[in-house]
Design an enzyme around this catalytic site. Sequence first.
Site, PDB file in Angstrom:
ATOM      1  N   HIS A  73      12.600  -2.122  -9.135  1.00 24.89           N
ATOM      2  CA  HIS A  73      11.206  -1.903  -9.528  1.00 24.89           C
ATOM      3  C   HIS A  73      11.199  -0.897 -10.675  1.00 24.89           C
ATOM      4  CE1 HIS A  73       6.925  -1.410  -9.411  1.00 24.89           C
ATOM      5  NE2 HIS A  73       7.054  -0.112  -9.249  1.00 24.89           N
ATOM      6  N   ASP A  75       9.191   0.944 -13.342  1.00 26.79           N
ATOM      7  CA  ASP A  75       7.887   1.369 -13.848  1.00 26.79           C
ATOM      8  C   ASP A  75       7.913   1.505 -15.368  1.00 26.79           C
ATOM      9  OD1 ASP A  75       6.325   1.754 -11.420  1.00 26.79           O
ATOM     10  OD2 ASP A  75       7.785   3.321 -10.944  1.00 26.79           O
ATOM     11  N   ASP A 197       4.022  -2.748  -5.969  1.00 22.30           N
ATOM     12  CA  ASP A 197       3.699  -1.314  -5.934  1.00 22.30           C
ATOM     13  C   ASP A 197       2.228  -0.947  -6.154  1.00 22.30           C
ATOM     14  OD1 ASP A 197       4.314   1.369  -5.581  1.00 22.30           O
ATOM     15  OD2 ASP A 197       4.898   1.706  -7.651  1.00 22.30           O
ATOM     16  N   HIS A 471       0.736   0.147 -13.610  1.00 23.38           N
ATOM     17  CA  HIS A 471       0.069   0.815 -12.484  1.00 23.38           C
ATOM     18  C   HIS A 471       0.296   2.320 -12.420  1.00 23.38           C
ATOM     19  CE1 HIS A 471       3.952  -0.732 -10.918  1.00 23.38           C
ATOM     20  NE2 HIS A 471       4.011   0.428 -10.300  1.00 23.38           N
TER      21      HIS A 471
HETATM   22 ZN   LIG Z   1       5.661   1.400  -9.566  1.00 17.31          ZN
END
Ligand SMILES: [Zn+2]
Length: 1031
Positions: A73, A75, A197, A471
Amino acid sequence: MGARALPFGVGAGGRWSPVGCRMNSCLLRLRLPPVLFLFLLLLATPGARAAGYETCPEVQPDMLNVHLVAHTHDDVGWLKTVDQYYYGIKNDVQHAGVQYILDSVICALLAEPTRRFVYVEMAFFSRWWHQQTNATQEIVRNLVRQGRLEFANGGWVMNDEAATHYGAIVDQMTLGLRFLEDTFGSDGRPRVAWHIDPFGHSREQASLFAQMGFDGFFFGRLDYQDKLVRKKRQEMEQVWRASASLKPPTADLFTGVLPNNYNPPEGFCWDMLCADRPVVDDPHSPEYNAKELVSNFLQLATAQGQYYRTNHTVMTMGSDFQYENANMWFKNLDKLIQLVNMQVSVSALWDLCCRSLATSFLSLEQQQANGSRVNVLYSTPACYLWELNKANLTWSVKEDDFFPYADGPHMFWTGYFSSRPALKRYERLSYNFLQVCNQLEALVGPAANVGPYGYGDSAPLNEAMAVLQHHDAVTGTSRQHVADDYARQLSVGWGPCEVLLSNALAKLSGSKQSFSFCRDLNVSICPLSQTSAQFQVIVYNPLGRKVDQMVRLPVREGVYLVKDPRNKTVPSRVVELPSSGNPELLFPALVPALGFSIYSVSQVSVQSPKARRLHSRPQKPRSPVLSIKNEHLRATFHPDTGFLRTIEVLDRKLTLPVSQAFFWYNASTGDQQSDQASGAYIFRPSQPKPIPVSHWAQTHVVKTDLVQEVHQNFSAWCSQVVRLYPGQRHLELEWTVGPIPVGDKWGKEVISRFDTPLRTLGFFYTDSNGREILERRRDYRPSWDLNQTEPVAGNYYPVSSRIYITDGKMQLTVLTDRSQGGSSLRDGSLELMVHRRLLKDDNRGVGEALLESGSGVWVRGRHLVLLDTASEAAAGHRLLAEKELLAPQVVLTLGRGRSYHRRAAPRKQFSGLSRELPPSVHLLTLARWGPDALLLRLEHQFAQEEGSSRNLSSPVTLDMRDLFSTFTIVHLQETTLAANQLRARASRLKWTPDTGPISHPTVPRLDPASITLQPMEIRTFVASVQWKEDS
Ligand SMILES: [Zn+2]
């Protein structure tokens, strides 16, 4: 070696790369597997497979199949900036380097053909891809073709769902999916949406995913109470009916909740960032643990499987920025799979030959029988979804959304709806500017890119806007230096768009000028208009209908003459702002659809006659009734407090007492009930009752024929202008809040609250990402029996564009200029959180208090207030929200330009449409798609039964032929929403909801002369065009 240097030791003569992957063996394997793989595939997969699922692994029909999804994941900015994450800079802050992750994963996939991996964020992947050699790209193409590298979601980022607007979501998904389509064709097309997420899930997001053609959707976070109930009811997987207007199955999306957010089960994290013990399968080693691990795994899998309805369950084997040393993960997963499935084989043999002989060895038999029920395999989200679909079950249906999200009784993630309001506004303003940039690039064609002002381009702003949807970006949940970097990216993106606008406006107006873009108009700064006695104002309107707009520009003191495109004088006024003393010039502009009008302004006197200047004397409260009015509205203010008191709609004979004022919640820093503090994510007031910023406001009144205003000063850090222009059917509240003082050591969360006597019975309404409206009810959730533990934060919902309350007869609607959190905590009351400044971190990883560095941030914004009958209200708020989102763009010039091209006289007015669009139609996208191609999206912007007496909810039919004035559509093709598939060829997996069977209509033949839009329908087209010479 430069950026395009050989990756992980390609051609380095068998040298071991840092991650232990020998390239010779990688390449050797590359040559072998396709043939072998196809052969195995033919052996292993009897029967037909739906498109895109051909490469899925074999499962065991009579066992519990555990799908291991190896994933990372990544970001797109959070504790580090996008570039710091990509290159692995500042690893002392967080160890994370995406380029190494991708290097390492590709290598590990090549080492063992059963391994699979899923990748999500195209902002990172596309950057990595462009830095690879042709040889590596070919290797990756093969992995994608074989289904061993699968893309899920495929947006530029994994966007937030609360603080985002649907237009920007569609744009960012389009950007990412286009990269995949251009690079890998249908092999790389994601089948599954993957939002593991984001902090709560909107219904509109599901609707958009369905319209983009996704077969299913998986996410990680939902309210902890909701999750418990769903586990009990085996409702972790459902069909989400995500639109109240679109006919099923258009917005139906199969949706699954992942068992453990997006993390591996406890004890099974084998990344270099984890501390779990690796698999030791050598029985002679004193560290031997294989038996125990397998036993734990079987228990976990069996327990987890009970919450799901099929004999398949999924485990997310990865987490934030994992797989930088992919070998660690994969080596242990290889062993786990082998050990578990070997136990299965032994057990199966046992079943065949020996079970009856061994009934006395109970304990042994039970252990093996347990094992015999579990089959574990490398899989992907799409392959897991495919098995669920094949199970052919009937699924329950969900119609509400997953807001607000709480991970504990005092832990509501409702603060980020409002965190960093300045960044949230900059993002929304940039959306507006990007659409203007896209439209002019499409209307003018190549001359907009290459022209007298240099190279103009919409791509950098398009990419920056996509990044902002992440996000941790628009949500305001990143570290301060990362938030600054997001703003920097937007600012950099504006530059090439300004060049593009200059090229385009020169071409369309026929006059080469020095164009000036006043980026600081919100704080009344514009050097050109403030220093020049003569200038021109170009007002561009991005809407499909003409618009009238009051233009406001900071100027020097004096009297001005303003002339319209036909050289007629229009009324104008210079008003002085009581707060700053800066004079501003006001004049009404009328601008055609998708076009511009040019106004010329000249100063005729340097002295402002007294009579023309404003009365801006401070008025003490207790003076006679204060009011402002125009032909439609009258607003009165309380003589004692200076607060708004009533709103009257004169032509509808509606009057509503409305008191509006600012309050603040004292942010909790933790208490006896819970140590949870309010922070960037979490909203937790220390007490439910907010504290008034002030009990009265000092007021100034401004009354001219072009504007009436009441200026309210509540405190040194909170003020507001309540404004009415002629012809407006709404009241404009321009608030200015900050820097929020925290010298008293109290974090503050500031709200604007409207109190009315409307009997609303606990109900209120909020938009979903700026599109459809959802009903909210205080202390209630449609999906489960709520135990309300936070009476304020637990009733907050995201407001992307509007919130309203109604008693069934009258409706009070407030439109916002950015995303905010909002609620109705008492009947007749409505509130929006405008700003927050906090002293403690909320312990969700960001590790910084939301202080907004230095002395804090000063934020200005607008609430547009509409009062109407409940039945007519939508006509007002839909059209006004569209106008607020796509406001006219003002560009200034000195007006001394030379003529450009051969046009005789410069053009002072222009429309890109040959006829206006009907009010129910919103031009969602008009953008360049290729050398001779444009992307076009038309949207019906009314929901079913919203249209009232004006019939705005009826289907509407358009003739696209010759609709645009600057180009001819040569060929038109309809696509799915993200434009990565032709609509006629797109097909989605079919799911059976428990509400009864639904028919799957065939796509009708496309007729450009007759394009019909149903309520809330968006239709997307790729048009081959020819630009007209004389445009
Ligand atoms: Zn995230």
